[in-house]
Design a protein around this motif. Sequence first.
Motif, PDB file in Angstrom:
ATOM      1  N   THR A 303     -68.974 -26.672  32.972  1.00 32.07           N
ATOM      2  CA  THR A 303     -68.528 -25.929  34.151  1.00 32.07           C
ATOM      3  C   THR A 303     -67.105 -26.301  34.553  1.00 32.07           C
ATOM      4  OG1 THR A 303     -70.827 -25.885  34.920  1.00 32.07           O
ATOM      5  CG2 THR A 303     -69.112 -25.320  36.523  1.00 32.07           C
ATOM      6  N   LEU A 304     -66.771 -27.595  34.497  1.00 32.08           N
ATOM      7  CA  LEU A 304     -65.444 -28.043  34.913  1.00 32.08           C
ATOM      8  C   LEU A 304     -64.340 -27.627  33.940  1.00 32.08           C
ATOM      9  CD1 LEU A 304     -66.167 -31.699  36.131  1.00 32.08           C
ATOM     10  CD2 LEU A 304     -65.756 -29.672  37.546  1.00 32.08           C
ATOM     11  N   ALA A 305     -64.733 -27.250  32.733  1.00 31.11           N
ATOM     12  CA  ALA A 305     -63.734 -26.970  31.700  1.00 31.11           C
ATOM     13  C   ALA A 305     -62.919 -25.718  32.010  1.00 31.11           C
ATOM     14  CB  ALA A 305     -64.409 -26.825  30.336  1.00 31.11           C
ATOM     15  N   GLU A 306     -63.497 -24.768  32.720  1.00 36.66           N
ATOM     16  CA  GLU A 306     -62.778 -23.522  33.032  1.00 36.66           C
ATOM     17  C   GLU A 306     -61.515 -23.798  33.846  1.00 36.66           C
ATOM     18  OE1 GLU A 306     -61.923 -19.432  33.254  1.00 36.66           O
ATOM     19  OE2 GLU A 306     -63.470 -20.397  32.049  1.00 36.66           O
ATOM     20  N   ASP A 307     -61.681 -24.428  34.994  1.00 37.35           N
ATOM     21  CA  ASP A 307     -60.519 -24.730  35.842  1.00 37.35           C
ATOM     22  C   ASP A 307     -59.562 -25.685  35.146  1.00 37.35           C
ATOM     23  OD1 ASP A 307     -59.095 -24.840  38.540  1.00 37.35           O
ATOM     24  OD2 ASP A 307     -59.601 -26.961  38.240  1.00 37.35           O
ATOM     25  N   THR A 308     -60.111 -26.621  34.397  1.00 38.98           N
ATOM     26  CA  THR A 308     -59.270 -27.599  33.698  1.00 38.98           C
ATOM     27  C   THR A 308     -58.340 -26.905  32.716  1.00 38.98           C
ATOM     28  OG1 THR A 308     -61.054 -29.225  33.855  1.00 38.98           O
ATOM     29  CG2 THR A 308     -59.292 -29.676  32.278  1.00 38.98           C
ATOM     30  N   PHE A 309     -58.904 -26.033  31.879  1.00 38.18           N
ATOM     31  CA  PHE A 309     -58.087 -25.341  30.885  1.00 38.18           C
ATOM     32  C   PHE A 309     -57.057 -24.434  31.552  1.00 38.18           C
ATOM     33  CE2 PHE A 309     -57.117 -21.719  28.165  1.00 38.18           C
ATOM     34  CZ  PHE A 309     -56.698 -22.355  27.011  1.00 38.18           C
ATOM     35  N   ARG A 310     -57.493 -23.633  32.507  1.00 37.70           N
ATOM     36  CA  ARG A 310     -56.578 -22.683  33.141  1.00 37.70           C
ATOM     37  C   ARG A 310     -55.426 -23.414  33.842  1.00 37.70           C
ATOM     38  NH1 ARG A 310     -57.816 -16.823  33.044  1.00 37.70           N
ATOM     39  NH2 ARG A 310     -59.884 -16.720  32.128  1.00 37.70           N
ATOM     40  N   THR A 311     -55.729 -24.518  34.507  1.00 35.03           N
ATOM     41  CA  THR A 311     -54.693 -25.248  35.231  1.00 35.03           C
ATOM     42  C   THR A 311     -53.699 -25.893  34.277  1.00 35.03           C
ATOM     43  OG1 THR A 311     -56.203 -25.696  37.070  1.00 35.03           O
ATOM     44  CG2 THR A 311     -54.258 -27.110  36.878  1.00 35.03           C
ATOM     45  N   LEU A 312     -54.206 -26.611  33.277  1.00 35.54           N
ATOM     46  CA  LEU A 312     -53.307 -27.310  32.358  1.00 35.54           C
ATOM     47  C   LEU A 312     -52.520 -26.333  31.495  1.00 35.54           C
ATOM     48  CD1 LEU A 312     -55.470 -30.386  31.275  1.00 35.54           C
ATOM     49  CD2 LEU A 312     -53.624 -30.283  32.967  1.00 35.54           C
ATOM     50  N   ARG A 313     -53.126 -25.220  31.124  1.00 34.49           N
ATOM     51  CA  ARG A 313     -52.400 -24.235  30.330  1.00 34.49           C
ATOM     52  C   ARG A 313     -51.271 -23.629  31.148  1.00 34.49           C
ATOM     53  NH1 ARG A 313     -52.022 -18.896  28.493  1.00 34.49           N
ATOM     54  NH2 ARG A 313     -52.132 -18.671  26.227  1.00 34.49           N
ATOM     55  N   ALA A 314     -51.553 -23.265  32.403  1.00 33.39           N
ATOM     56  CA  ALA A 314     -50.509 -22.702  33.258  1.00 33.39           C
ATOM     57  C   ALA A 314     -49.389 -23.712  33.483  1.00 33.39           C
ATOM     58  CB  ALA A 314     -51.113 -22.268  34.590  1.00 33.39           C
ATOM     59  N   TRP A 315     -49.753 -24.971  33.645  1.00 37.13           N
ATOM     60  CA  TRP A 315     -48.757 -26.030  33.845  1.00 37.13           C
ATOM     61  C   TRP A 315     -47.858 -26.166  32.616  1.00 37.13           C
ATOM     62  CZ3 TRP A 315     -49.297 -31.525  32.126  1.00 37.13           C
ATOM     63  CH2 TRP A 315     -48.285 -32.335  32.651  1.00 37.13           C
ATOM     64  N   VAL A 316     -48.471 -26.173  31.423  1.00 35.94           N
ATOM     65  CA  VAL A 316     -47.710 -26.292  30.180  1.00 35.94           C
ATOM     66  C   VAL A 316     -46.797 -25.087  29.982  1.00 35.94           C
ATOM     67  CG1 VAL A 316     -47.925 -26.267  27.661  1.00 35.94           C
ATOM     68  CG2 VAL A 316     -49.357 -27.810  29.013  1.00 35.94           C
ATOM     69  N   PHE A 317     -47.309 -23.888  30.214  1.00 37.84           N
ATOM     70  CA  PHE A 317     -46.501 -22.683  30.021  1.00 37.84           C
ATOM     71  C   PHE A 317     -45.374 -22.602  31.041  1.00 37.84           C
ATOM     72  CE2 PHE A 317     -49.373 -21.562  26.874  1.00 37.84           C
ATOM     73  CZ  PHE A 317     -49.065 -20.329  26.307  1.00 37.84           C
ATOM     74  N   GLN A 318     -45.659 -22.960  32.293  1.00 36.48           N
ATOM     75  CA  GLN A 318     -44.613 -22.907  33.311  1.00 36.48           C
ATOM     76  C   GLN A 318     -43.510 -23.908  33.003  1.00 36.48           C
ATOM     77  OE1 GLN A 318     -43.528 -24.829  36.143  1.00 36.48           O
ATOM     78  NE2 GLN A 318     -42.379 -23.133  37.065  1.00 36.48           N
ATOM     79  N   ALA A 319     -43.890 -25.119  32.594  1.00 36.58           N
ATOM     80  CA  ALA A 319     -42.895 -26.139  32.258  1.00 36.58           C
ATOM     81  C   ALA A 319     -42.052 -25.718  31.061  1.00 36.58           C
ATOM     82  CB  ALA A 319     -43.593 -27.469  31.973  1.00 36.58           C
ATOM     83  N   GLY A 320     -42.687 -25.076  30.078  1.00 38.16           N
ATOM     84  CA  GLY A 320     -41.977 -24.732  28.855  1.00 38.16           C
ATOM     85  C   GLY A 320     -41.134 -23.478  28.933  1.00 38.16           C
ATOM     86  N   PHE A 321     -41.524 -22.524  29.777  1.00 38.35           N
ATOM     87  CA  PHE A 321     -40.885 -21.207  29.734  1.00 38.35           C
ATOM     88  C   PHE A 321     -40.268 -20.749  31.045  1.00 38.35           C
ATOM     89  CE2 PHE A 321     -44.360 -20.884  26.487  1.00 38.35           C
ATOM     90  CZ  PHE A 321     -43.537 -20.878  25.378  1.00 38.35           C
ATOM     91  N   LYS A 322     -40.350 -21.548  32.108  1.00 35.63           N
ATOM     92  CA  LYS A 322     -39.878 -21.067  33.415  1.00 35.63           C
ATOM     93  C   LYS A 322     -38.402 -20.676  33.390  1.00 35.63           C
ATOM     94  CE  LYS A 322     -38.881 -25.665  35.433  1.00 35.63           C
ATOM     95  NZ  LYS A 322     -39.073 -26.437  34.202  1.00 35.63           N
ATOM     96  N   ASP A 323     -37.569 -21.470  32.719  1.00 32.93           N
ATOM     97  CA  ASP A 323     -36.135 -21.161  32.695  1.00 32.93           C
ATOM     98  C   ASP A 323     -35.850 -19.904  31.876  1.00 32.93           C
ATOM     99  OD1 ASP A 323     -35.649 -23.387  34.267  1.00 32.93           O
ATOM    100  OD2 ASP A 323     -35.213 -24.703  32.558  1.00 32.93           O
ATOM    101  N   LEU A 324     -36.519 -19.773  30.729  1.00 34.81           N
ATOM    102  CA  LEU A 324     -36.339 -18.567  29.912  1.00 34.81           C
ATOM    103  C   LEU A 324     -36.784 -17.326  30.670  1.00 34.81           C
ATOM    104  CD1 LEU A 324     -37.447 -19.319  26.225  1.00 34.81           C
ATOM    105  CD2 LEU A 324     -35.205 -18.532  27.001  1.00 34.81           C
ATOM    106  N   LEU A 325     -37.907 -17.433  31.362  1.00 38.65           N
ATOM    107  CA  LEU A 325     -38.411 -16.289  32.124  1.00 38.65           C
ATOM    108  C   LEU A 325     -37.453 -15.918  33.254  1.00 38.65           C
ATOM    109  CD1 LEU A 325     -40.664 -14.229  32.633  1.00 38.65           C
ATOM    110  CD2 LEU A 325     -41.810 -15.953  34.051  1.00 38.65           C
ATOM    111  N   ALA A 326     -36.901 -16.929  33.916  1.00 42.60           N
ATOM    112  CA  ALA A 326     -35.951 -16.653  34.999  1.00 42.60           C
ATOM    113  C   ALA A 326     -34.702 -15.950  34.480  1.00 42.60           C
ATOM    114  CB  ALA A 326     -35.580 -17.956  35.701  1.00 42.60           C
TER     115      ALA A 326
END
Length: 468
Positions: A303-326
């Motif tokens: 049950t806990l894996a859903e929020d865990t994956f979504r949160t960490l994935r969003a964190w990784v993607f935001q850290a990696g691509f935020k400047d390119l997206l901007a």
Amino acid sequence: MTDLGVHSTAREMVRAIASREITCSELMDLHLERIAERNPQLNAIVSLDEERARDGASEADRTPYDERGPLHGLPWAFKDTHDVAGWLTTYGSPLLRDNVPDRDELVVERIRKAGAVPIGKTNVPEFAAGSHTFNTVFGTTLNPVDPTRSAGGSSGGAACALAAGMVPLADGSDMGGSLRNPASFCGVVGLRPSRGRVPAWPSANQWEALGISGPLARNVGDLALLLSVIAGPDPRVPLALGDPGSAFAPPIAGSLKGLRVAVSPDLGGLIEVDAEVAAAVEAAGRTMAAAGSHVEADQPDLTLAEDTFRTLRAWVFQAGFKDLLADHPDEFKPSLADNIRAGEGLTGADVARAYEQLTAVGETARLFFERYDVLLLPTSQVPPFPADQEYPADINGRPMTTYLDWMRSAYLITVTGCPAISMPGATTRDGLPIGVQLVTAHGTDRRLLEVAAAYESLDFETRRGARR
């Protein structure tokens, strides 16, 4: 004259080269002919350079026998998110359509050192986001069984090329199912190794816990051969597991007799599953029971894996691509842009919670595998869907509101850190491949390969017949 063909095993190809039944150049020609035949329709291999491929094969023919590695002479197309020195590497993004790295990343370095001969790259979705392979640089990769269907992703080009006989082995990577889903869709074998088994370098975040590289093959023995090359510690990667890659080299043999197997078509109601996929999983359980396994209906509480994956994935993607997206807000597919922006509102407390849950899910898995040897569940919740869709709109009438929703059967397992393999399990009434997923405890990759080899050794018609 050799009887070797493009659907021979990789081990047979290596042996034929070593015994001089075939030259590296002749093997290359066989595969280039196959690529010319199948790739125009399927679009699995991109950035193909036949001249460099033939030059590389000629050079491999001149390499002294005592300097040859375990993949010597095998034609190779690297996943287009893996940096290969001197080769166009686009990540499926128009922002990198002219990107040519000046160094190999570690998994590429190991495969090239083992003697593989580069021919090009395999197609990916944009920045490997999503499990359907399409982008605005190269277009869509189609399923080799039914070209109206998806080949999966993000290692969709790799799995398609492998299934179609265009390459003998393939490398890929997996965060939420990117090795396992395309293996399921294309009818090949795909392994997401244990967390830390295949180290990544260079990396902006050596502590990232979700993504990992791994092997694809047409059979378990070939998959073990590739894992033996890409696995093993590296001094540049502090979290790499210590077992040498040689620990996974074939031959691989095992038995299903006496195995404690938990079968769960829907992870206790956490996932919605197509009826034919669920039937394939149940049939695989009956097949394993007939072969001597002790099979029960059970699953870990993820049950806990859903929020865990979504949160960490969003964190990784935001850290990696935020400047390119901007800087390039119109150069990202909308679903990826939304995923990146989902990380903007995360706080330190959110990330801390996700890591605490990651730890808790890992402990849940550890305790579960004290009671069971293997967990059997779907690889993908659906069979291959139409290639003109980005993702399935619904499963059994239940809406899939994002491009991740239908991948839960893969990404909930990602959070455990355990090794997971997709094996061809059955086909739909329309002949489309269905994969089943086998999971064992963290660090037991060799044991998982032995179980997979034992399952593979059962006649496919017998496995398919168990559905009836």
